[in-house]
Motif scaffolding. Structure first.
Motif, PDB file in Angstrom:
ATOM      1  N   GLY A  28       0.781  -1.231   0.000  1.00 14.28           N
ATOM      2  CA  GLY A  28       0.000   0.000   0.000  1.00 14.28           C
ATOM      3  C   GLY A  28       0.810   1.276   0.000  1.00 14.28           C
ATOM      4  N   GLU A  29       2.117   1.174  -0.068  1.00 15.75           N
ATOM      5  CA  GLU A  29       2.949   2.378  -0.042  1.00 15.75           C
ATOM      6  C   GLU A  29       3.441   2.744  -1.437  1.00 15.75           C
ATOM      7  OE1 GLU A  29       4.756   2.498   4.398  1.00 15.75           O
ATOM      8  OE2 GLU A  29       5.967   1.439   2.922  1.00 15.75           O
ATOM      9  N   ALA A  30       3.653   4.044  -1.617  1.00 19.48           N
ATOM     10  CA  ALA A  30       4.131   4.532  -2.910  1.00 19.48           C
ATOM     11  C   ALA A  30       5.374   5.368  -2.718  1.00 19.48           C
ATOM     12  CB  ALA A  30       3.049   5.350  -3.590  1.00 19.48           C
ATOM     13  N   LEU A  31       6.239   5.313  -3.705  1.00 19.99           N
ATOM     14  CA  LEU A  31       7.445   6.136  -3.686  1.00 19.99           C
ATOM     15  C   LEU A  31       7.497   6.890  -5.006  1.00 19.99           C
ATOM     16  CD1 LEU A  31      10.189   6.764  -2.231  1.00 19.99           C
ATOM     17  CD2 LEU A  31      11.163   4.938  -3.620  1.00 19.99           C
ATOM     18  N   VAL A  32       7.643   8.204  -4.924  1.00 21.38           N
ATOM     19  CA  VAL A  32       7.725   9.010  -6.130  1.00 21.38           C
ATOM     20  C   VAL A  32       9.147   9.502  -6.294  1.00 21.38           C
ATOM     21  CG1 VAL A  32       6.897  11.089  -7.271  1.00 21.38           C
ATOM     22  CG2 VAL A  32       5.320   9.697  -5.946  1.00 21.38           C
ATOM     23  N   LEU A  33       9.722   9.238  -7.463  1.00 23.94           N
ATOM     24  CA  LEU A  33      11.080   9.701  -7.741  1.00 23.94           C
ATOM     25  C   LEU A  33      10.975  11.012  -8.505  1.00 23.94           C
ATOM     26  CD1 LEU A  33      12.589   6.392  -9.162  1.00 23.94           C
ATOM     27  CD2 LEU A  33      12.527   7.123  -6.795  1.00 23.94           C
ATOM     28  N   THR A  34      11.597  12.039  -7.970  1.00 26.07           N
ATOM     29  CA  THR A  34      11.593  13.314  -8.681  1.00 26.07           C
ATOM     30  C   THR A  34      13.029  13.763  -8.885  1.00 26.07           C
ATOM     31  OG1 THR A  34      11.450  14.520  -6.606  1.00 26.07           O
ATOM     32  CG2 THR A  34       9.388  14.059  -7.720  1.00 26.07           C
ATOM     33  N   GLY A 182      -3.439  -2.919  -1.760  1.00 18.93           N
ATOM     34  CA  GLY A 182      -2.233  -3.480  -1.146  1.00 18.93           C
ATOM     35  C   GLY A 182      -1.041  -3.548  -2.065  1.00 18.93           C
ATOM     36  N   GLY A 183      -1.103  -2.887  -3.206  1.00 17.38           N
ATOM     37  CA  GLY A 183       0.041  -2.911  -4.108  1.00 17.38           C
ATOM     38  C   GLY A 183       1.109  -1.914  -3.694  1.00 17.38           C
ATOM     39  N   ILE A 184       2.210  -1.952  -4.416  1.00 16.70           N
ATOM     40  CA  ILE A 184       3.313  -1.023  -4.185  1.00 16.70           C
ATOM     41  C   ILE A 184       3.583  -0.318  -5.510  1.00 16.70           C
ATOM     42  CG2 ILE A 184       5.799  -0.876  -3.731  1.00 16.70           C
ATOM     43  CD1 ILE A 184       5.452  -3.321  -1.890  1.00 16.70           C
ATOM     44  N   VAL A 185       3.781   0.990  -5.459  1.00 19.94           N
ATOM     45  CA  VAL A 185       4.043   1.742  -6.689  1.00 19.94           C
ATOM     46  C   VAL A 185       5.314   2.559  -6.521  1.00 19.94           C
ATOM     47  CG1 VAL A 185       3.226   3.598  -8.192  1.00 19.94           C
ATOM     48  CG2 VAL A 185       1.621   1.877  -7.369  1.00 19.94           C
ATOM     49  N   ILE A 186       6.205   2.459  -7.500  1.00 22.87           N
ATOM     50  CA  ILE A 186       7.364   3.352  -7.549  1.00 22.87           C
ATOM     51  C   ILE A 186       7.303   4.053  -8.891  1.00 22.87           C
ATOM     52  CG2 ILE A 186       9.869   3.525  -7.460  1.00 22.87           C
ATOM     53  CD1 ILE A 186       9.883   0.915  -5.922  1.00 22.87           C
ATOM     54  N   ALA A 187       7.194   5.362  -8.871  1.00 25.10           N
ATOM     55  CA  ALA A 187       7.003   6.087 -10.123  1.00 25.10           C
ATOM     56  C   ALA A 187       8.007   7.213 -10.244  1.00 25.10           C
ATOM     57  CB  ALA A 187       5.585   6.639 -10.190  1.00 25.10           C
ATOM     58  N   ALA A 188       8.586   7.344 -11.429  1.00 23.54           N
ATOM     59  CA  ALA A 188       9.419   8.502 -11.743  1.00 23.54           C
ATOM     60  C   ALA A 188       8.551   9.455 -12.531  1.00 23.54           C
ATOM     61  CB  ALA A 188      10.619   8.071 -12.575  1.00 23.54           C
ATOM     62  N   THR A 189       8.453  10.689 -12.080  1.00 30.13           N
ATOM     63  CA  THR A 189       7.506  11.572 -12.744  1.00 30.13           C
ATOM     64  C   THR A 189       7.871  13.032 -12.571  1.00 30.13           C
ATOM     65  OG1 THR A 189       5.196  12.218 -12.851  1.00 30.13           O
ATOM     66  CG2 THR A 189       6.012  11.577 -10.714  1.00 30.13           C
ATOM     67  N   HIS A 190       7.424  13.854 -13.512  1.00 26.29           N
ATOM     68  CA  HIS A 190       7.537  15.302 -13.380  1.00 26.29           C
ATOM     69  C   HIS A 190       6.204  15.924 -13.006  1.00 26.29           C
ATOM     70  CE1 HIS A 190      11.636  15.407 -14.738  1.00 26.29           C
ATOM     71  NE2 HIS A 190      11.315  14.657 -15.770  1.00 26.29           N
ATOM     72  N   GLN A 191       5.120  15.244 -13.373  1.00 22.21           N
ATOM     73  CA  GLN A 191       3.806  15.750 -12.996  1.00 22.21           C
ATOM     74  C   GLN A 191       3.414  15.167 -11.643  1.00 22.21           C
ATOM     75  OE1 GLN A 191       4.078  14.262 -16.134  1.00 22.21           O
ATOM     76  NE2 GLN A 191       3.239  15.674 -17.649  1.00 22.21           N
ATOM     77  N   PRO A 192       2.665  15.937 -10.856  1.00 24.40           N
ATOM     78  CA  PRO A 192       2.173  15.362  -9.604  1.00 24.40           C
ATOM     79  C   PRO A 192       1.157  14.272  -9.932  1.00 24.40           C
ATOM     80  CG  PRO A 192       1.222  17.523  -9.976  1.00 24.40           C
ATOM     81  CD  PRO A 192       2.257  17.334 -11.036  1.00 24.40           C
ATOM     82  N   THR A 196      -1.933  10.610  -2.292  1.00 23.10           N
ATOM     83  CA  THR A 196      -1.779  10.989  -0.893  1.00 23.10           C
ATOM     84  C   THR A 196      -0.817   9.983  -0.264  1.00 23.10           C
ATOM     85  OG1 THR A 196      -3.728   9.671  -0.495  1.00 23.10           O
ATOM     86  CG2 THR A 196      -4.038  12.055  -0.614  1.00 23.10           C
ATOM     87  N   ASN A 197      -0.209  10.386   0.800  1.00 27.98           N
ATOM     88  CA  ASN A 197       0.755   9.570   1.572  1.00 27.98           C
ATOM     89  C   ASN A 197       1.849   8.881   0.751  1.00 27.98           C
ATOM     90  OD1 ASN A 197      -0.150   7.000   0.649  1.00 27.98           O
ATOM     91  ND2 ASN A 197      -1.518   6.712   2.400  1.00 27.98           N
ATOM     92  N   ALA A 198       2.217   9.481  -0.411  1.00 26.32           N
ATOM     93  CA  ALA A 198       3.350   8.933  -1.144  1.00 26.32           C
ATOM     94  C   ALA A 198       4.625   9.567  -0.609  1.00 26.32           C
ATOM     95  CB  ALA A 198       3.213   9.241  -2.629  1.00 26.32           C
ATOM     96  N   ARG A 199       5.649   8.747  -0.500  1.00 29.44           N
ATOM     97  CA  ARG A 199       6.929   9.303  -0.094  1.00 29.44           C
ATOM     98  C   ARG A 199       7.658   9.805  -1.335  1.00 29.44           C
ATOM     99  NH1 ARG A 199      10.006   5.109   3.306  1.00 29.44           N
ATOM    100  NH2 ARG A 199       8.620   3.525   2.446  1.00 29.44           N
ATOM    101  N   GLU A 200       8.571  10.728  -1.123  1.00 28.63           N
ATOM    102  CA  GLU A 200       9.273  11.285  -2.265  1.00 28.63           C
ATOM    103  C   GLU A 200      10.762  11.059  -2.128  1.00 28.63           C
ATOM    104  OE1 GLU A 200       8.192  15.303  -3.261  1.00 28.63           O
ATOM    105  OE2 GLU A 200      10.081  15.598  -4.331  1.00 28.63           O
ATOM    106  N   LEU A 201      11.377  10.603  -3.203  1.00 29.22           N
ATOM    107  CA  LEU A 201      12.823  10.463  -3.236  1.00 29.22           C
ATOM    108  C   LEU A 201      13.325  11.445  -4.273  1.00 29.22           C
ATOM    109  CD1 LEU A 201      15.401   8.917  -2.391  1.00 29.22           C
ATOM    110  CD2 LEU A 201      14.891   7.276  -4.177  1.00 29.22           C
ATOM    111  N   ARG A 202      14.038  12.454  -3.798  1.00 28.01           N
ATOM    112  CA  ARG A 202      14.499  13.487  -4.724  1.00 28.01           C
ATOM    113  C   ARG A 202      15.904  13.130  -5.200  1.00 28.01           C
ATOM    114  NH1 ARG A 202      12.772  18.505  -5.919  1.00 28.01           N
ATOM    115  NH2 ARG A 202      11.198  18.442  -4.291  1.00 28.01           N
TER     116      ARG A 202
END
Lengths: 214, 219
Positions: A28-34, A182-192, A196-202
């Protein structure tokens, strides 16, 4: 379910792009790569997908019913820059091929080809060859590929590139739905992505040249 | 896996698939030989099996570089590398599809071209049988070359050069079995069985080697 990355470092040619990246993502957690262009977002995703050997560190997957020795990438769907669909085949042929080739991962089932096309809002054009579709429609169909077989982890590289705002809403909705189940998402993105509750890795990029990380 | 076979076969017959390019090249090569050699029917029938085999070998090499390259260009190869089923099996199925689309037409066209070369029916049958047994080996050997050169934009000629030395034994035993069928004292079975053994050997080694090369080809 848990995806763990430990001290990952990767090179592009001679240049060390990043080092010591560690994270643990649970169900259920997400990580956004910016980060700016060229800071290693796509490279990190390819390392996680097992397509690029990391210079150091490892990626592992844990779940209760997983077989021992399974590679982490087997639990992942990877949506890269390229759509992995054949322009000569119809959309339905493409999707049903991937459905049978992927076969579901433990703990879930994929939706049917027509349901997946309907989920991305394009069920009326699945009889057309993939090459006839516009860039945005192709991207949406490539996304539908993630729905035809179940994988707990989605690795998305610019999932909303070339999409109009309506389609962006559909895609972010599907990502949210995957997280809610209950999935996991890791996304690289420029658009938001509106998560909600996604962590960000800059990603900042790393200016070391060739000295190694050991 | 059966779906992968069907998909590759469909791709090979749709626009730009190039399934017939190989057989057209085969036709071209063999059809010009009588013009070059001249109307000596005995000579033609004597060199016929060798010419057919050389033509088939070159035609089989022609489309090999596309075996993995199209899948790499559109990103499908990435997804194939990530899956649970062994990569060698995926490669084996892709080779089979490639052979059905490009190797089998060569076998089917060979009797017609045998007539061009004034070969008798025994020789035509022998060439057809040896091509049927031998051309899969060329595809399996070629898969290794295609996997090594997958990242190169113009890898076509390189693949042929890499693969040709390894394909020479197939050519030697294919041609010698074909000659043995028509020339009386030489036995047909020993060279033919070696040809079959070569095919089975490369059916195992080729996909494993190609899978290894593809795994390490990461950009």
């Amino acid at each position: 379910m848990r995806l763990t990355a430990e001290n990952i470092a990767a090179k592009r040619g001679e240049d060390l792009l990043f080092a010591d990246i560690s994270f643990v993502l649970a169900s259920g957690e997400a990580l956004v790569l910016t980060g700016r262009n060229g800071t290693g977002k796509s490279t990190l995703l390819r390392v996680l997908a097992g397509l690029l050997r990391p210079e150091k560190g490892n990626v592992s997957w844990f779940s209760q019913d997983a077989e021992a020795g399974a590679r982490a990438c087997e639990a992942c769907h990877y949506l890269g820059h390229r759509n992995a669909m054949k322009a000569e085949l119809t959309v339905a042929e493409n999707l049903s091929f991937w459905k049978s080739f992927f076969s579901d991962f433990l703990g879930g089932t994929g939706s049917s080809v027509s349901d997946a096309a309907e989920a991305v809002g394009l069920q009326e054009i699945i009889h057309l060859p993939f090459g006839y579709l516009s860039a945005g429609q192709q991207r949406r169909m490539a996304f539908a590929k993630l729905l035809v077989a179940y994988r707990p982890v989605w690795l998305l590289d610019e999932p909303t590139a070339a999409l109009d705002s309506g389609a962006e809403v559909i895609i972010t909705g599907l990502i949210g739905n995957h997280l809610a189940h209950g999935g996991i998402v890791i996304a690289a993105t420029h658009q938001p992505l509106g998560l909600t509750n996604a962590r960000e890795l800059r990603m900042t990029g790393f200016a070391g040249v060739g000295e190694g990380v050991w | 896996m059966i779906n992968l076979l069907l998909r590759d076969l469909k791709l090979s017959v749709r626009a730009g698939g190039g399934a017939l390019i190989g057989v057209l090249f085969f036709l071209t090569v063999v059809a010009v030989i009588p013009f070059g050699v001249g109307p000596d029917l005995n000579l033609l029938s004597r060199i016929g099996p060798a010419i057919l085999w050389i033509g088939a070998l070159l035609s089989a090499l022609l489309g090999l570089d596309r075996l993995f390259q199209t899948d790499r260009e559109d990103g499908s190869l990435d997804l194939m590398l990530m899956q649970e089923h062994p990569l060698a099996l995926t490669v084996l199925v892709k080779c089979l599809a490639h052979w059905i689309a490009t190797g089998l037409p060569l076998v089917i066209a060979s009797p017609l071209l045998g007539l061009f070369m004034n070969m008798n029916e025994v020789a035509i049958g022998a060439v057809m049988l040896t091509l049927l047994a031998g051309t899969p080996a060329i595809t399996f050997i070629g898969a290794v070359g295609a996997a090594v050169a997958v990242a190169l934009p113009r890898g076509g000629l390189l693949v042929s050069i890499l693969v040709l030395p390894l394909a020479i034994p197939v050519l030697i035993f294919g041609v010698s079995a074909s000659y043995a069928a028509v020339e009386e004292p030489a036995p047909f079975m020993p060279p033919f069985l070696i040809l079959v053994a070569l095919t089975m050997f490369f059916a195992v080694l080729g996909p494993v080697g190609a899978a290894l090369a593809l795994k390490n080809a990461g950009d």
